[in-house]
Design an enzyme around this catalytic site. Structure first.
Site, PDB file in Angstrom:
ATOM      1  N   GLU A 479       1.339  -1.136   0.088  1.00 56.16           N
ATOM      2  CA  GLU A 479      -0.478  -0.158   0.285  1.00 56.16           C
ATOM      3  C   GLU A 479       0.635   1.254  -0.173  1.00 56.16           C
ATOM      4  OE1 GLU A 479      -3.213  -0.380   2.289  1.00 56.16           O
ATOM      5  OE2 GLU A 479      -4.241   1.418   2.227  1.00 56.16           O
ATOM      6  N   ASP A 486      -5.396  10.540   7.613  1.00 53.85           N
ATOM      7  CA  ASP A 486      -4.383   9.937   8.324  1.00 53.85           C
ATOM      8  C   ASP A 486      -3.442  10.278   9.370  1.00 53.85           C
ATOM      9  OD1 ASP A 486      -5.286   7.564   6.887  1.00 53.85           O
ATOM     10  OD2 ASP A 486      -3.608   6.278   7.427  1.00 53.85           O
ATOM     11  N   TRP A 538     -11.377  12.271   4.958  1.00 56.86           N
ATOM     12  CA  TRP A 538      -9.797  12.064   4.618  1.00 56.86           C
ATOM     13  C   TRP A 538      -9.318  13.305   3.457  1.00 56.86           C
ATOM     14  CZ3 TRP A 538     -11.929   8.582   7.374  1.00 56.86           C
ATOM     15  CH2 TRP A 538     -10.785   7.322   7.352  1.00 56.86           C
ATOM     16  N   GLU A 754      -1.852   0.000  13.109  1.00 56.36           N
ATOM     17  CA  GLU A 754      -3.243   0.195  12.675  1.00 56.36           C
ATOM     18  C   GLU A 754      -5.190  -0.302  13.521  1.00 56.36           C
ATOM     19  OE1 GLU A 754      -3.496  -1.925   8.859  1.00 56.36           O
ATOM     20  OE2 GLU A 754      -4.597  -0.430   7.789  1.00 56.36           O
TER      21      GLU A 754
HETATM   22  C1  BGC Z   1      -5.157   3.103   4.460  1.00 57.69           C
HETATM   23  C2  BGC Z   1      -6.199   3.521   6.116  1.00 57.69           C
HETATM   24  C3  BGC Z   1      -6.791   4.784   4.924  1.00 57.69           C
HETATM   25  C4  BGC Z   1      -7.697   3.445   4.494  1.00 57.69           C
HETATM   26  C5  BGC Z   1      -8.543   4.293   4.102  1.00 57.69           C
HETATM   27  C6  BGC Z   1      -6.248   2.437   4.392  1.00 57.69           C
HETATM   28  O1  BGC Z   1      -5.971   0.613   4.213  1.00 57.69           O
HETATM   29  O2  BGC Z   1      -3.548   2.111   5.596  1.00 57.69           O
HETATM   30  O3  BGC Z   1      -4.718   4.598   6.053  1.00 57.69           O
HETATM   31  O4  BGC Z   1      -6.863   5.687   5.845  1.00 57.69           O
HETATM   32  O5  BGC Z   1      -7.442   2.529   3.926  1.00 57.69           O
HETATM   33  O6  BGC Z   1      -9.390   3.456   3.846  1.00 57.69           O
END
Ligand code: BGC
Length: 909
Positions: A479, A486, A538, A754
């Site tokens: 990713e 975030d 976001w 996470e």
């Molecule tokens: C990410 C996150 C992100 C989120 C949003 C994840 O896969 O790692 O940090 O904000 O997806 O859906």
């Protein structure tokens, strides 16, 4: 008084900037209290010799009556491409006496016009080979690095040689057998169709009279996407390519340009057989091209480089700090869970790669695989890396001891599995190379609670691990994107810990580049993944981060350059209003803690906050924020319009979600109270009752545990403290049972997870190095516990507040922060019945300090009665509520007072 630390665009002596009115800052120091600048004079010249008022050829500001010592915009002669500018400054102190001139500093200009580039883009130009959609995803995983080179002669003595290079995805440049500079994984990541960054080096010392050779290795980076379909469609820009220009000035005045063109040679048969961020690098030392970047190398079996298309985006100078290796760490232990499989523990989760030292027969294949945790049998747990191979391979050349480290990949890991090693490895076989954007450290924090210090340390390692020229979500799995949600508030904390002004300014440009014609912003920038969800929460980072840049660094440039984009986006969001409510939200309060650590995600709807509540609360907050920007930019009509819409939104929000009887919003989650309190939405007179409900929810319903996800958590600790319950904030911060940051530490975390539970049952989602759940804890350490808090009205710490929030059982907290004006300190301790507080207020700033003390008479400063202390005056809120308000002039102070009654109580309670 001394003038030091001269900075241009935040950096010491930067090379190749393309800002035509660069901003200059300096730091003043003095042993005397109360010192400040009353005037300054700047000289800017094209050589050090001309740095004299009589000879200065670019700018002599003359004596300017002003206190401004940061962000002074250059206002001299037009700056042309490639120009090296020297500068120095002197100031007049508060009594009008001039200081000596500072030591000279410099900056140089990049290539400002398209016509300055004589170089052409080169690479391999087989269109069938290119990143066309037809290419199979797996073919993308194994592209070898390209090596490019050319010999050239310099017919004379070199006075100055400057290289400008853009190699996509990554480049490593060599001149006459040696790597140029210390950047790695350069240049920074961008949306290449809109913007590509070039980097400037002074290569004078490496250039020779006579025969020279220049060589560049190109890695894939994110330009040539390592896969196209996993797990979301990934953008790819084409095969790696190079643009390079070296300007060589000779002693006799002649100028020579060495440029990338079709006279260069290229090979894909070098030792780097495969490379990408995610899977790792494969290096075959039997294919080494010895001497490839030295003059006279036989490149007759290399092919000719071809002209290729430009990546499409504008060429922009990389002004932000590059990625570097910042530290090398040794493993703490090694085990051998299976024959021939050795597992090293680096002692902590880190980001970068390993340096391998090995001796053995030619052709021996050694592999290094990386993971964040282990399975019960002591082998690597890699399910959470998803499709990432995270494996570096080295094939030995076989000539004695060999030391190797990869160039074009990086991993997030604590454990390293070594396979194929000839003989028995030792701990010294590998060393961990810590790699991140080399933003200068700017802060320190420590307190008497060791757990909090550990959490802060884990945050710092998380920050470093995700400073990748963009703030990534995580560094280990397939990713590693710049997810906007975030980091919006964590960015503010990072400004205390590091100088990230350029880093975040650059990322805002990446967000801008990803905005579409409708005004929509993505959830991910650069938009390597296409994630446009019309979300509010976001992308709010696009408005929130310019605010931090302004408040923290007195930087208005982000507001200026992104104001139109913000307005376009708010306008776009306005299209989703129904009866004043924003109807769009994509992720909810992402990652609220499930009711028990055994569950992967929460199954209880009463723990979730409605998306419409989140979206509408944020919309209100953003309208007010951008209205404030409109005022800063002197656009009163905009400010009025945005303010009006904000008022309507607030009314609609309260009408829809607020229960006046119960003083609760909607279903009463922690987040549903936190946001209205943080954003000032709660109807007047109800704030305390809403807040009391929040505290009850935390203490009673959740037994002093956090129950917010990413969104609510960004405001929680500050709301608790601002409304008078720092003790509750502290209980959350020092909690060790699930869910809490302490729980992660109890479970061996050395970074932040996470998921609150770190549950591995969902392999797709349990990164051990994510920053999003930090929320505003990092901000709270500095601004509340230690008590250094900026003043938004007098940004850049021209004035600031010092106000420790004392909490039960805490006996000391120390923080320092290197602001643009100089180092600020707040360091308090309780010693017996005495509260001691040492503070430093930099020259040319002032601070309002809130000293916990029963009365001003009870306070001493450096042993003196407060009334006799130089530089201290009494502020407006004198002797209120066991806090004495003091106005401080610049200087270092040592205050002391008897511990006040409530504090004494706190300490036992
Ligand atoms: C990410 C996150 C992100 C989120 C949003 C994840 O896969 O790692 O940090 O904000 O997806 O859906």
């Amino acid at each position: 008084m001394l003038t030091k630390n001269l900075r241009c665009e935040y950096r010491a002596n930067p090379l190749g900037i393309d800002v035509t009115r660069p901003r200059l800052s300096w730091v003043l120091t003095s042993d005397r209290r109360g010192q400040k600048q009353s005037a300054y004079q700047l000289l800017v010249a094209s050589s050090v010799e001309k740095l004299d008022p009589d000879a200065c050829d670019l700018w002599d500001s003359g004596k300017v009556e002003s206190e401004q010592s940061i962000q002074v915009a250059y206002a001299g002669a037009k700056l042309r491409s490639g120009l090296r500018c020297w500068w120095k400054v002197r100031v007049w102190d508060k009594d009008g006496s001039p200081t000596a001139w500072s030591e000279p500093a410099s900056w140089s200009m990049g290539l400002l016009e398209d016509s300055d580039w004589h170089a052409k883009w080169i690479g391999t130009a087989d269109p069938t080979d290119d990143a066309a959609p037809a290419a199979k995803p797996d073919e993308h995983r194994r592209l070898p690095a390209r090596m490019l080179r050319r010999d050239f002669d310099v017919a004379g003595r070199v006075k100055q040689a400057t290289a400008f290079v853009c190699g996509l995805g990554y480049y490593e440049m060599h001149l006459n057998g040696r790597k140029v500079g210390d950047h790695v994984l350069d240049p920074g990541l961008t949306h290449y169709a809109k913007r590509a960054l070039y980097v400037t080096y002074d290569v004078t010392d490496q250039m020779r009279q006579g025969a020279n050779a220049i060589g560049v290795i190109l890695g894939n980076g994110r330009f040539f996407a390592p896969r196209l379909e996993v797990p979301i469609k990934t953008r790819s820009y084409g095969l790696p390519r190079l643009l390079l220009q070296i300007r060589i000035e000779l002693d006799d005045g002649m100028v020579l340009d060495v440029v990338s063109d079709d006279t260069w040679k290229l090979t894909t048969d070098g030792p780097i057989r495969a490379n990408n961020d995610y899977d790792g690098e494969e290096y075959d030392a039997t294919m080494d091209q010895h001497g490839w970047s030295e003059p006279g190398f036989d490149d007759s079996d290399w092919e000719g480089a071809r002209f290729v298309d430009a990546p499409g985006g504008e060429l922009i100078a990389q002004v932000a700090e590059p990625i570097r290796v910042t530290e090398t760490i040794k493993p703490v232990s090694m085990t051998t869970p299976q024959p021939g499989v050795h597992v090293f523990d680096m002692g902590r989760n880190m980001v970068g790669w390993c340096r391998l030292t090995v001796k053995g027969p030619r052709g021996t294949r050694v592999s290094l695989r990386h993971a964040e945790s282990l399975k019960k049998d002591g082998t690597l747990y890699v399910d959470n890396l998803r499709s990432c191979e995270a494996t570096d391979t080295y094939v030995l050349g076989g000539k004695g001891e060999e030391t190797w480290e990869p160039r074009f990949t990086y991993h997030g890991f604590r454990y390293v599995e070594l396979c194929g090693f000839p003989g028995e490895p030792a701990l010294s076989t590998i060393a961990g190379r810590v790699v991140h954007t080399s933003a200068e450290p700017a802060g320190s924090f420590q307190c008497s609670d060791k757990l909090l210090n550990r959490i802060h340390e884990n945050i710092i390692w998380g920050v470093k691990g995700n400073l990748r020229s963009i703030p990534t979500d995580c560094p280990q799995r397939d990713e590693r994107h710049g997810w906007l949600g975030d980091i919006a508030v964590q960015a503010k904390a990072e400004m205390y810990d590091f100088n990230v002004a350029q880093f975040f300014s650059k990322w805002l440009n990446d967000i801008q580049d990803a905005q579409d014609e409708k005004g929509e912003l993505p959830d991910v920038a650069p938009p390597y993944w296409d994630v446009y969800t019309s979300n509010v929460t976001w992308p709010s980072a696009y408005c929130i981060i310019p605010r931090w840049l302004h408040e923290h660094y007195a930087d208005t440039r982000a507001i200026e350059s992104h104001y139109d984009g913000m307005c376009m986006w708010l306008n776009f969001l306005g299209g989703f209003l129904q009866d004043g409510i924003i109807t769009k939200d994509q992720y909810g309060d992402w990652c609220v803690p499930p009711e028990s650590p055994d569950l992967i995600h929460s199954e209880d709807p009463s723990r979730k906050t409605a998306g419409e509540l989140l979206g509408t609360a944020y919309f209100y907050h953003l309208l007010r924020l951008v209205a404030r920007f409109a005022k800063i930019l002197d656009k009163p009509a905009d400010a009025e319009r945005l303010g009006r819409l904000a008022g309507e939104t607030r009314r609609a929000f309260n009408a829809r979600f607020f229960d006046e009887e119960k003083n609760l919003y909607d279903n009463g989650t922690q987040t549903s109270s936190v946001l209205p309190l943080a954003f000032g939405i709660v109807p007047e007179g109800h704030e305390q009752a809403v807040f009391d409900n929040l505290v009850r929810n935390i203490l009673v319903k959740h037994d002093a545990h956090i129950a917010t996800g990413l969104v609510g958590g960004q405001w929680l600790m500050r709301v608790l403290s601002d409304f008078g319950r720092p003790d509750v904030a502290y209980r959350l911060a020092s909690q060790t049972t699930y869910p809490s940051w302490g729980y992660m530490i109890e479970n061996d975390a050395t970074t932040i997870w996470e998921l609150w539970n770190g549950n591995t049952a969902d392999p797709a989602m349990n990164s051990h190095n994510h920053l999003m759940l930090v929320g505003d804890l990092g901000v709270w350490f500095y601004e509340y516990l230690a008590g250094i808090r900026l003043d938004a009205e007098r940004p850049g710490f021209k004035h600031f507040f010092l106000r420790p929030h004392l909490v039960p059982n805490m006996t000391f907290a120390n923080a320092s922060h290197k602001s643009l004006h100089g180092r600020i300190v707040s360091s308090w301790r309780i010693d017996g019945d005495v509260f001691h507080w040492d503070v430093v207020v930099p020259v040319n700033t002032t601070a309002t300090a809130y000293m916990p003390a029963p009365s001003s008479e009870a306070v001493s400063e450096s042993g003196l009665d407060l009334h006799d202390a130089e530089g201290v005056a009494f502020g407006g809120e004198r002797d209120h509520n066991n806090v004495v308000c003091l106005e401080l002039e610049p200087g270092a102070y040592a205050f002391a007072a008897p511990v006040t009654a409530p504090l004494a109580l706190d300490r036992t309670g």
